[in-house]
Write a protein that holds these residues in place. Sequence first.
Motif, short mmCIF file in Angstrom:
data_model
loop_
_atom_site.label_atom_id
_atom_site.label_comp_id
_atom_site.label_asym_id
_atom_site.label_seq_id
_atom_site.Cartn_x
_atom_site.Cartn_y
_atom_site.Cartn_z
N VAL A 52 2.36 24.36 -1.29
CA VAL A 52 3.35 24.05 -2.06
C VAL A 52 3.56 22.70 -2.42
O VAL A 52 3.79 22.32 -3.56
CB VAL A 52 4.72 24.55 -1.58
CG1 VAL A 52 6.16 24.39 -2.24
CG2 VAL A 52 4.71 26.26 -1.41
N GLU A 53 3.46 21.80 -1.32
CA GLU A 53 3.36 20.54 -1.62
C GLU A 53 2.35 20.00 -2.53
O GLU A 53 2.72 19.04 -3.27
CB GLU A 53 3.42 19.81 -0.11
CG GLU A 53 4.48 19.75 0.66
CD GLU A 53 4.62 19.24 1.94
OE1 GLU A 53 3.63 18.33 2.32
OE2 GLU A 53 5.22 19.56 2.68
N ILE A 58 1.16 17.70 -7.82
CA ILE A 58 0.23 17.57 -9.17
C ILE A 58 1.11 17.87 -10.22
O ILE A 58 1.10 17.10 -11.35
CB ILE A 58 -0.60 18.86 -9.16
CG1 ILE A 58 -1.79 18.83 -8.23
CG2 ILE A 58 -1.29 19.10 -10.48
CD1 ILE A 58 -2.67 19.74 -7.87
N LEU A 59 2.27 18.75 -10.16
CA LEU A 59 3.20 18.96 -11.26
C LEU A 59 4.00 17.65 -11.62
O LEU A 59 4.39 17.42 -12.78
CB LEU A 59 4.28 19.94 -10.81
CG LEU A 59 3.47 21.43 -11.02
CD1 LEU A 59 4.53 22.53 -10.57
CD2 LEU A 59 3.07 21.82 -12.44
N THR A 66 6.85 17.40 -14.84
CA THR A 66 7.65 16.32 -13.93
C THR A 66 8.75 17.16 -13.37
O THR A 66 8.96 17.18 -12.12
CB THR A 66 7.91 15.13 -14.37
OG1 THR A 66 6.55 14.55 -14.84
CG2 THR A 66 8.72 14.43 -13.37
N LEU A 67 9.58 17.66 -14.36
CA LEU A 67 10.76 18.26 -13.88
C LEU A 67 10.58 19.49 -12.92
O LEU A 67 11.03 19.42 -11.77
CB LEU A 67 11.58 18.81 -14.95
CG LEU A 67 13.02 19.61 -14.69
CD1 LEU A 67 13.92 18.69 -13.94
CD2 LEU A 67 13.63 20.02 -16.13
N LEU A 68 9.64 20.41 -13.05
CA LEU A 68 9.33 21.43 -12.21
C LEU A 68 8.84 20.93 -10.86
O LEU A 68 9.31 21.48 -10.04
CB LEU A 68 8.38 22.36 -12.78
CG LEU A 68 8.03 23.67 -12.26
CD1 LEU A 68 9.42 24.53 -11.94
CD2 LEU A 68 7.08 24.50 -13.05
N GLY A 69 7.90 20.22 -10.92
CA GLY A 69 7.28 19.57 -9.84
C GLY A 69 8.29 18.86 -8.89
O GLY A 69 8.44 18.96 -7.92
N SER A 70 9.23 18.12 -9.60
CA SER A 70 10.37 17.44 -8.90
C SER A 70 11.41 18.54 -8.26
O SER A 70 11.77 18.18 -7.19
CB SER A 70 11.30 16.63 -9.74
OG SER A 70 10.23 15.69 -10.44
N LEU A 71 11.56 19.54 -8.90
CA LEU A 71 12.68 20.65 -8.35
C LEU A 71 11.84 21.27 -6.97
O LEU A 71 12.53 21.54 -6.10
CB LEU A 71 12.88 21.65 -9.51
CG LEU A 71 13.83 21.01 -10.52
CD1 LEU A 71 13.96 22.16 -11.68
CD2 LEU A 71 15.03 20.94 -10.10
#
Length: 129
Positions: A52-53, A58-59, A66-71
């Motif tokens: 998951v990390e 990568i996202l 970026t938004l999805l990866g940050s969430l």
Amino acid sequence: MKSSKVSWIFRVIAAVILLQTLYFKFTGAQESIYIFTTLGIEPYGRFAAGIVELIASILILIPRTTLLGSLIGLGVMAGAIVSHLFVLGIVVQNDGGALFILAVITFLCCAILVWQNKNAIPNLLKLKF
């Protein structure tokens, strides 16, 4: 949101912290094994957290995601922080609280990135095939 230099600083900090811990999770470092054994989710939780990390980092680095990866990063780091506060303790195996501090820094970077990209939140709900 356009990619500003400040945004990239937060992206790189979050991604580097997330990525550097993968080595310890995937190679079975003693500290990682201790943490996930204490949490009662060794080895599957360690590998799942690492995967998951990796996905989150990568996202985060791809401007469009970026938004999805940050969430995702917020969720993972919230879990890490809660684990430190209620199960592991701030200091784990005499690390001086380094892992806790890194989790807080990553959480804050992800929170800032979510805030910077908050206008794109409605787009996450739209499914495009």
